[in-house]
Design a protein around this motif. Structure first.
Motif, mmCIF file in Angstrom:
data_model
loop_
_atom_site.group_PDB
_atom_site.id
_atom_site.type_symbol
_atom_site.label_atom_id
_atom_site.label_comp_id
_atom_site.label_asym_id
_atom_site.label_seq_id
_atom_site.Cartn_x
_atom_site.Cartn_y
_atom_site.Cartn_z
ATOM 1 N N SER A 41 0.904 -1.396 0.063
ATOM 2 C CA SER A 41 -0.048 0.079 0.012
ATOM 3 C C SER A 41 0.853 1.144 0.031
ATOM 4 N N ARG A 63 2.211 1.811 -3.441
ATOM 5 C CA ARG A 63 0.989 2.349 -4.460
ATOM 6 C C ARG A 63 1.079 4.149 -4.191
ATOM 7 N N HIS A 119 4.001 5.642 -5.595
ATOM 8 C CA HIS A 119 3.702 5.632 -7.226
ATOM 9 C C HIS A 119 2.957 6.633 -7.686
ATOM 10 N N ARG A 120 1.868 6.827 -6.791
ATOM 11 C CA ARG A 120 0.762 7.929 -7.139
ATOM 12 C C ARG A 120 1.466 9.233 -7.016
ATOM 13 N N LYS A 130 3.089 8.640 -11.343
ATOM 14 C CA LYS A 130 1.938 8.293 -11.854
ATOM 15 C C LYS A 130 1.622 9.710 -12.872
ATOM 16 N N ASN A 141 8.262 -5.491 -1.883
ATOM 17 C CA ASN A 141 7.965 -4.070 -1.905
ATOM 18 C C ASN A 141 9.003 -3.181 -0.897
ATOM 19 N N ARG A 157 6.329 -2.221 -8.578
ATOM 20 C CA ARG A 157 5.212 -1.607 -8.478
ATOM 21 C C ARG A 157 5.208 -0.193 -8.412
#
Length: 1860
Positions: free
Chosen positions: A381, A384, A387-388, A392, A441, A946
């Motif tokens: 999480s 993620r 990344h955002r 992104k 991760n 990721r």
């Protein structure tokens, strides 16, 4: 393709997101130019297409193809909707659209995208739409909306109300439980996902509207609370842009977060709130300040894990069932990290510190899975989120403000905090999977922190032989971090240097004796060699001097690669030699590979091929030599070892075909030619092993790039001519494989290399240095895939093979089938095998079967053509189409064989396989494709990055994905036209499916089912054929045929079920046929297998049936959008627009369709009823038919009268099963016949008289008129009619609804008391039966029988039946029923009592709309009945009566039921009938009051006043019941945020009255003994005895309310606490009396309670005060209480510095208590608090203990023998012991590691080994515990000690010798 098929199966490709545009934020110029070219080529800008299509070898044809298909879809879909043809038109074209998305992604422009969404949305929300269609449309809509960044809120807005109405209609259906609606199980998840996808597009005002709609439902005592909160969770939009926040979450955030923080006992809906906040936090990082709530939130997270604390803990079961969803918890935590305050990270550290020891592998329990899930998801999480924030592409969604983005420091802190638990979890009992994923991760974020400790554990694990689980665990974790390790990067440059040592040390893992170790080693080697080019670069060191230190080290290390490859091969050879067939099993056993062996084979061949792919040419040639020598110098059996060796050779020849074929082909051909020189060989049954082995080898190595085979074609053809007609079966099968592989290799399209760098490694080191490419991702735009596309020479070669080998076989079979020549069975089988191999080899080359389509199966106004996809093959029409020739010959042969040699099953199997291939096969099989897709996804997951996203996969993976895209295209056969040849083949398959041999049947059925789902509407053609077998008049049918036919109807588990297509035309045929087959004379009902099949069929139909629509209308809004869709351009459709008369024609058609389906519905019911009238229908079929009938009840059309009559008569059927079905059905019928009651809107404020300024939740003046008020009850007709009854309990508690509806006055309602002539026909049928005394008597007799003794309960179905009767016919049947009820009430049997309870509940609920006179009369009858019943109540029936009264009061205005309440309130504890009757009366009363919740404060006060003097009950059962009743009385007294105080009883007043009466106990100091005589009259009734009795009841109340009420009355409980501590015993002993056990239980439950921050100090004050007590028992119990309380409220305590100081002071003070037990408990508590990091081990604490330890002890004096031994320990000993205990607590607080301070403490402790007892004992215990917990990792722990300390330790830890 009937409506059933196709919606459910998601293809592996169903996430079309698998190929998005690659966007880097700073787009390079070339990329931008490529995009422009793309748009010009297409004519529009695609939203997001699948990129892999552009890498296919035939990519240039695809744009034209997709534009054509898209144009067709737009034109036809619009057309179908305007023609109002839902089926087949709209369904067919929406399915085409989903296929289009699967193949091309969202390759349409934005305008089209919006139109598609709107069109499908309107289709989904049509209220009358059939449910199975709705699900299909919903899935399409979800895939259109899935990528929310493609459409912004400006592009699209969707209304929320239609979705809400749909949810309400389906999830909270009012008719489903009555069997009037049948929904599939999956519907709930599909709908929730749909709402989730539509949520971002709800209008700005939506939030306010939703709050108005659902807030009135928020009554925390009611089930509607759950509904309201779950609607909030589903619908509330959280993605509004910042300038709209005041219209978004700001409207509800404060209210709901306070609600969350106030609720204490985990009601079901708390989880939904967590999910809502998690989503809010994620969507609005940086816009919400969580800081003030963080301690409370983390405390709740910790509690929701249900971890066990302390030894004697009682878990509240409720917490186990409704805990939080870890996935959402993780998202919430992740979203709170970062930001200026860093508070969340601080709490996360505390969180992991407090639970770290639970991760240790030696701990196990039901909580473990949750903890592991937490570990696995949290890093993912955070990645993620990173990344955002960093990588992104920006879209319209909210951007995280810079102030709250995660900084480098934040990431480091996070990784540090979770690292320890992850490393512990590697060896967990549940396996290392979660830890490996977490590490993958974490390594992306901070490789330098995570990888070194993993390697430290891995190297020793590779050395150990005794603990293989360590090896598998560490290897799987290293595989997870492999990519981060190999690519190194600037933070972890030394990473790559570990590669070679790891690879070399892993080799021994290829171990034939340990399967799991072997597989994980293969995976490990494959992973690393995929990432690293195996090229020896050591020569570069001489040539270049510009390399960094690490690069130089790597270059010299690469010299070992050759060694590694050769050693790996040796290991593999050893593995193979061990697994040859002769060695592993006896001759008698099977010759196939076992499952394990096939897995090893797979692992071996894929790993070997990976290794060779990555080798440089030099290493490859050495390896090739080695493999060639191994294969050619040994001869292997062909089953196990042979397959493995052949696989290795194939791998070699695939990598570099030219070199490998040059070695292998001539060798094998020579050997085979030598061995087959003699013609006798051809006839031998058993062939020479060498021959077989070489054939096998040859057939495998030819699976390589086709054009490399052409030089050897003459040799290969010779071999084929020699071997295809061998007599030996093994021989000709291997030769057939060779033929098959030759054809495949030359005709298919496939990539020829999977190297990790495009172009391979064979370049000079000057221009290319391999070590730079370690772990490098492939670049999608420079993939440089080398495709094999068949050249003309290859195609000629393929046709040459077909002409020479296939043609003669077909001729032979043709003649044999014509009876011209004789062939033996073996020859037939051999010929068929050759045909099958040719077909399988050339599947992609041969065009599909042609011919005329069969029309007219489905009436339609649309064109339903099939879409031909281009797959890169140009069919050559000039050549013979062998597919059609094979089809003709095989059909002819099949019929000949079925007539002459039906028992030749081996040949029949091959024929079935050939038929399946003729229909479906184009070069690849669906099941193979599925498993490839699965393994692709697994590998992708284990190696993806990721963090950076953007498809940075390894090149081999990307190539694989493009290949899968090609296969997906070849396998997409959707909506194929059904032609005559198909119909012929299907009929043949049906023949085979009903033939004599079961294996033939089942194989044919599988092919049959697959084909059924492929062709449009073929089911309609085939159903009549299947049903012929079931026809009752057919005489000549065998039981095998019948079984086959039934199986064909049943279908396989995931395909079409012919018996249950969602289509009236089909069901009208199949259902009656199934039932009528029972009338057949030849029916084989004595065969259990056939009976079982009928049962399965009926069961499957029941399980899969979904209500079929009768109304196929389309809404006007739909039609408008469709018009604009069919006119949209780019690409525009080629269809002409519709004319007015076509549209008119469509409307006519649709009306006709609706009438037709209604006609079919009635016809089906009539047919079934006709069959049921047949006297000789067996009972089994009668029940199946009644089951079918009950499925046909619906809520939009009432059952025809004849059906009603049938069900009513079935109520008195002899069979219990039938009666049960009839009861449900009649209850449903009553609902159908219910007459609607008119409602009117009222304004609640006018009723009250004024409008208050603010409305707060709770009891307010403006909702007081809803309360029960005995001075103001409607006791006359006028009062009754003037009274406004509000039936639903929740209205008005929180706020009033927008529109408050109540029932209109009596004169506007349907007429009551009708005569028979005023009723409808259906009602007359019911009236006649139920007013017939005989019918009633029989019915009641049946209803009062017992079904399963002791298991029967109050049955809601029967209650619904009676409720319906009395609601629809008011008093009509009361006169007939009354005598029966009188009789039943006085009968004390369990079943009679239950029956009358059901009738009474039905009566009370059914009289809702009766007139006052009738209601009054009813109660005159009921009151005496109820009195009798309650006095006769028994153990068996008391729960039934409770349910009866609770059901009767549910959703009813209490003022309507005042007779009932007054009756129940009459002296419940009268003592009549003994204690049991008292408890029962209370229970029944509680059931009624609990249903009324907050609306009966007056009754609550009356009951409390009545009970208070009676609390000193002697009987235990009455006490327990009173405790439960008190819980409900005070349940309403809750503290919701800003709510009004309740008018119901308050806990605080009650408690203060109780304490007054308990004074006699609180004021004395000695232990309280329980010496009450258990008889009410005798014994001295002094105050103290009374007080003890009272206390017992109070304890029952405290226990009952522990998990039930919403907020715990902490302040009140604290006043009782001193008393409980006084009573509670220390040990667990079952012999203690009830009082002590209850007190202990109460304390345990209270300590687990959740505390508000302001209560913490209050509790501690009380505890401090209690700890001053003189009794050591009390102090001991205080300590256990403290442990649990602190852990369960950890962060709330930590948030309060004073509280932490108090706890510390208290524990350290009790360490010096004079009682030994107390001291030891204090030490345990201290150790626990240190372990969960509540207290820290600081120098002041340490020096305090060291001071205490130095206390001098008095010397032992010589005593006079006469003086009594002095037992009181001197105070000095106590202090010294306290110091030792303190040190020991510190040591035991870190059981799994050795902190820096520990060695010194151990030394200090060792000094006291010879002190007097109890000190010596403590030291010994501590040392043995230290040894036990640190033994596992002693190698690591040793490092912390100096050598001298180790010597001392060794002395201490070794047990002393007894012989010294």
């Amino acid at each position: 393709m009937d409506r059933e098929s196709g919606d459910g199966e998601t293809w592996p490709g169903s996430d079309p997101g698998s190929g998005e545009m690659l966007n880097t934020s700073e787009e390079s110029g070339s990329e931008w130019r490529r995009r422009r070219r793309r748009e010009e080529a297409l004519g529009f800008r695609p939203q997001k297409d699948i990129l892999y299509n552009q890498l296919l070898p035939y990519a240039e044809r695809l744009d034209r193809e997709s534009n054509y298909i898209l144009g067709q879809i737009k034109g036809n879909l619009g057309r179908a909707v305007q023609l109002r043809e839902l089926w087949p038109g709209v369904l067919f074209w929406t399915r085409k659209l989903s296929t289009y998305i699967r193949l091309y992604g969202r390759k349409f422009n934005k305008e089209d995208h919006v139109l598609f969404v709107k069109q499908v949305y309107e289709l989904v929300v049509m209220p009358k739409l059939e449910i199975s269609m709705m699900q299909g449309f919903t899935r399409l809509l979800i895939s259109l909306l899935k990528k929310k960044e493609l459409l912004s809120r400006e592009d699209l807005q969707l209304p929320w109300r239609p979705l809400y109405e749909m949810m309400e209609r389906i999830l909270y259906s009012k008719t489903e439980h009555l069997g009037l609606n049948w929904f599939p199980n999956s519907i709930e998840n599909v709908l929730k996902t749909l709402v989730k996808c539509c949520r971002p597009y709800f209008p700005d005002e939506a939030t306010a509207e939703m709050l108005d709609e659902w807030k009135p439902l928020m009554c925390p005592f009611d089930v509607t609370m759950q509904k309201a909160v779950s609607y909030f969770e589903m619908f509330l939009p959280t993605t509004l842009p910042p300038h709209l926040h005041h219209k978004g979450f700001r409207l509800w955030f404060d209210e709901l977060i306070h609600l969350y923080i106030t609720v204490q006992n985990l009601p079901q809906w708390e989880g939904n709130l967590v999910n809502l906040f998690a989503r809010l936090a994620m969507d609005n990082i940086g816009y919400i300040d969580w800081d003030e709530y963080i301690p409370k939130i983390f405390t709740r997270f910790l509690r929701s894990l249900n971890l066990p604390v302390g030894s004697s803990q009682v878990l509240i079961s409720k917490y186990l069932s409704s805990a939080y969803d870890i996935g959402h918890v993780v998202v919430w935590i992740t979203s709170m990290l970062g930001g200026p305050s860093k508070l969340a990270q601080k709490h996360l550290n505390g969180f992991f510190n407090s639970i770290a020891s639970f991760y240790h592998p030696s701990n196990n329990g039901r909580w473990l899975m949750k903890l592991m899930k937490l570990l696995q998801r949290l890093p993912a999480s955070v990645v993620r989120r990173l990344h955002r924030e960093r990588y992104k592409k920006e879209s319209w969604l909210n951007v995280v403000p810079d102030s709250h983005k995660l900084t480098e420091q934040d990431i480091t802190d996070f990784v540090e905090s979770i690292k320890q638990p992850v490393l512990l979890a590697m060896f967990s009992k549940t396996g290392s999977l979660e830890a490996a994923q977490a590490l993958q991760n974490l390594a992306l974020m901070r490789p330098e922190l995570v990888i070194p400790p993993v390697l430290e554990k891995t190297y020793p694990a590779l050395q150990t032989l005794t603990e293989p689980h360590q090896l598998t665990a560490t290897l799987s974790c290293v595989i997870g971090v492999a990519r981060s390790l190999v690519s190194g990067g600037k933070w972890f440059p030394e990473g790559p240097t570990h590669t070679l040592p790891l690879l070399m040390r892993a080799l021994p893992g290829v171990d034939p004796n340990d399967f799991s170790k072997c597989m994980i080693t293969f995976q490990f080697i494959a992973t690393f060699s995929t990432l690293v080019p195996l090229v020896d670069c050591s020569s570069v060191l001489q040539e270049r001097n510009d390399l960094s230190e690490v690069e130089r080290e790597l270059c010299s290390a690469t010299a070992e690669f050759e060694d590694f490859v050769l050693q790996f091969m040796d290991r593999c050879f050893a593995l193979i030699e061990i697994s040859t067939l002769e060695q592993t099993r006896e001759e008698t056993e099977t010759e196939k590979m076992t499952h394990l062996e096939s897995l090893v084979e797979l692992g071996l061949s894929s790993t070997f091929s990976t290794v060779l792919t990555q080798c440089s040419k030099e290493i490859f040639l050495v390896a090739l030599d080695k493999v060639f020598n191994f294969a050619t110098t040994n001869i292997f059996e062909t089953r196990v070892a042979g397959r493995m060796v052949a696989d290795m050779c194939r791998a070699a020849s695939k990598c570099r075909p030219a070199a490998a074929l040059k070695r292998f082909v001539p060798h094998c051909c020579n050997v085979i030619a030598q061995l087959t020189i003699n013609d006798d060989v051809l006839q031998e049954q058993e062939l020479d092993k060498e021959l077989l082995w070489n054939l096998q080898l040859l057939s495998e190595i030819t699976r390589v790039d086709g054009d490399k085979l052409l030089p050897y074609k003459d040799q290969l053809i010779k071999i084929l001519q020699r071997t295809l007609h061998l007599k030996c079966k093994q021989g000709y099968i291997l030769a057939g494989n060779l033929l098959h592989h030759l054809l495949r290799s030359t005709t298919l399209i496939y990539p020829t290399e999977y190297c990790s760098v495009p172009g391979g490694f064979d370049k000079a080191f000057t221009e290319y240095l391999p070590i730079k490419d370690w772990g490098r991702p492939g670049d999608l735009w420079k993939l440089g895939i080398q495709w094999h596309v068949a050249s003309p020479e290859e195609i000629n070669f393929a046709y040459y093979l077909l002409d020479n080998f296939l043609q003669p076989e077909l001729r032979k079979l043709q003649q044999y089938a014509g009876g011209d020549i004789e062939m033996s069975r073996d020859d037939v089988h051999q010929s068929l095998c050759i045909v099958q191999n040719c077909l399988m080899g050339s599947g992609s080359l041969l065009p599909f079967l042609g011919g005329d389509p069969i029309r007219g199966l489905a009436p339609t106004l649309m064109s339903l053509e099939e879409t031909k996809l281009c797959t890169g093959i140009n069919y050559d029409t000039s050549r013979e189409n062998y597919r059609e020739v094979i089809a003709q010959v095989i059909r002819k042969l099949l019929h000949y064989m079925l007539d002459n040699s039906e028992d030749d099953t081996k040949s029949l199997f091959v024929i079935i396989k050939i038929m399946g291939d003729l229909l479906q096969f184009r070069g690849s099989y669906k099941h193979e494709f599925d498993s490839r897709w699965k393994s692709f996804n697994l590998v992708k997951k284990s190696m993806e990055n990721r963090l950076h996203g953007k498809k940075q996969h390894i090149r081999a993976l990307l190539i694989d994905r493009v290949m899968l895209q090609h296969e997906l295209r070849t396998l997409t056969v959707e909506g194929c036209e059904y032609k005559t040849i198909h119909s012929d083949l299907m009929r043949d398959l049906l023949l085979l499916s009903t033939s004599t041999y079961s294996q033939v049947r089942s194989k044919a059925q599988q092919v049959f089912f697959t084909a059924l789902g492929t062709y449009n509407f073929c089911c309609r053609d085939l159903i009549p054929l299947v049903l012929e077998y079931l026809h009752p008049d057919r005489q000549n049918i065998s039981q095998q045929q019948l079984k086959g036919a039934l199986y064909c109807l049943l279908g396989n588990h995931n395909g079409v079920c012919l018996a249950n297509l969602h289509d009236w035309d089909c069901i009208v045929a199949t259902w009656p046929a199934i039932v009528s087959s029972g009338l057949s004379k030849a029916m084989f009902l004595e065969k259990p297998s056939i009976v079982r099949l009928f049962d399965d069929l009926a069961e499957k139909i029941h399980r899969q049936y979904e209500t079929i629509g009768l109304d196929f209308g389309i809404s006007d809004r739909c039609v408008e959008i469709a018009a604009s869709l069919s006119q949209a351009n780019n690409p525009s459709s080629i269809m002409p627009l519709l004319t007015a008369e076509e549209i008119e024609n469509g409307i006519q058609n649709q009306v006709a369709r609706n009438n037709e389906s209604l006609r079919n519905y009635k016809k089906l019911i009539d047919t079934l009823l006709d069959l049921l009238d047949q006297r000789n229908l067996p009972w089994k079929f009668e029940q199946i038919a009644i089951g079918f009938l009950s499925l046909l009840l619906r809520d939009d059309v009432p059952l025809p009268t004849r059906g009603i009559k049938f069900f009513i008569q079935s109520l008195n059927h002899d069979a219990l099963v039938v009666r049960k079905m009839a009861i449900s059905a009649v209850a449903g019928i009553m609902k159908q016949l219910k007459r609607p009651h008119k409602k009117i809107e009222i304004d609640p404020y006018t009723v009250y008289g004024s409008h208050p300024a603010i409305t707060q939740p709770g009891d307010r003046p403006d909702n007081k008129w809803l309360h029960y008020n005995s001075s103001n009850l409607p006791r006359t007709k006028d009062e009754w009619e003037a009274c406004l009854f509000v039936e639903k309990t929740h209205w008005g508690y929180y706020t009033w609804p927008q529109k408050l509806l109540v029932y209109a006055p009596v004169d506007q309602q349907p007429k009551l008391g009708r005569s028979r002539s005023e009723m409808s026909e259906a009602e007359q049928v019911i009236y006649d039966h139920f007013s017939d005394p005989q019918f009633m008597e029989q019915l009641i007799k049946f209803l009062s029988l017992e079904d399963r003794k002791g298991k029967d309960k109050f049955n809601p179905r029967r209650f619904c039946l009676f409720k319906g009767l009395f609601r629809n016919f008011d008093m009509a049947f009361l006169s007939v029923l009354k005598p029966h009820m009188e009789h039943l009430v006085s009968d004390s049997h369990e079943s009679a009592q239950r029956c009358v309870a059901e009738i009474i509940a039905g009566l009370i609920r059914g009289c809702k709309h009766w007139r006052y006179e009738e209601v009054e009369q009813l109660w005159k009858i009921l009151c005496p009945f109820l009195r009798t019943a309650l006095s006769n109540i028994t153990v068996e029936t008391y729960s039934d009566w409770g349910t009866c009264i609770a059901t009767a009061c549910e959703s009813r205005d209490p003022r309507k039921l005042h007779w009932l309440f007054e009756l129940l309130m009459e002296a419940p504890l009268s003592g009549e009938g003994g204690s049991f009757a008292d408890a029962c009366r209370l229970y029944v009363l509680q059931g009624g009051l609990a249903q009324q919740e907050w609306r009966v404060p007056e009754l609550m006060h009356r009951l409390l006043q009545y009970l208070e003097p009676k609390l000193t009950q002697v009987y235990k059962n009455v006490r327990e019941r009173i405790g439960s009743v008190l819980t409900y009385l005070f349940m309403i007294d809750i503290t919701l945020p800003n709510s009004n105080p309740t008018l119901s009883p308050h806990v605080s007043e009650f408690t203060s009255r109780i304490l007054e009466q308990l004074k006699p106990l609180t004021e004395i100091d000695e232990e309280i003994q329980n010496h009450v005589v258990e008889e009410n009259g005798f014994g001295e009734q002094d105050e103290r005895t009374q007080a003890i009795k009272l206390l017992k009841t109070v304890l029952k109340w405290l226990m009952a309310s522990a998990g039930r009420s919403f907020s715990t009355a902490v302040a009140e409980q604290l006043q009782l606490m001193p008393l409980l501590f006084k009573i509670a015993p220390v040990e667990n002993d079952e012999n203690y009396d009830e009082l002590k056990r209850d007190a202990k239980m109460c304390l345990s439950l209270m300590s687990q309670g959740l505390l508000y921050p302001e209560q913490v100090i209050m509790v501690l004050d009380v505890i401090k005060q209690i700890s001053e007590s003189s009794s050591w028992h009390t102090k001991y119990t205080v300590l256990t209480y403290l442990q649990t309380m602190v852990f369960y409220n950890l962060f709330v305590f930590l948030d309060n510095e004073q509280a932490v100081k108090d706890v510390r002071w208290l524990v350290i003070k009790l360490l010096e208590d004079e009682q030994l037990e107390t001291r030891e408990m204090a030490a345990t508590t201290l150790s626990g608090l240190l372990q969960c990091n509540f207290l820290t081990m600081d120098s002041s604490m340490q020096s305090h203990f060291e001071q205490l330890c130095k206390t001098r002890l008095p010397k032992k004096r010589k005593r006079d023998p006469g003086i009594a031994v002095d037992t009181i320990p001197p105070a000095d000993l106590v202090r010294r012991h306290a110091g030792v205990l303190g040190l020991s607590a510190c040591i035991l607080s870190s059981p799994y590691e050795v902190p820096t301070w520990m060695p010194q403490l151990l030394m200090n402790l060792s000094v006291h080994l010879n002190d007097p007892q109890p000190i010596e004992m403590t030291v010994k215990k501590t040392l043995s515990n230290f040894r036990r917990t640190h033994h596992d990792n002693w190698q690591e722990h040793k490092q912390q000690f100096t050598d001298d300390q180790l010597v001392i330790l060794a002395d201490l830890l070794v047990s002393p010798c007894y012989y010294a």
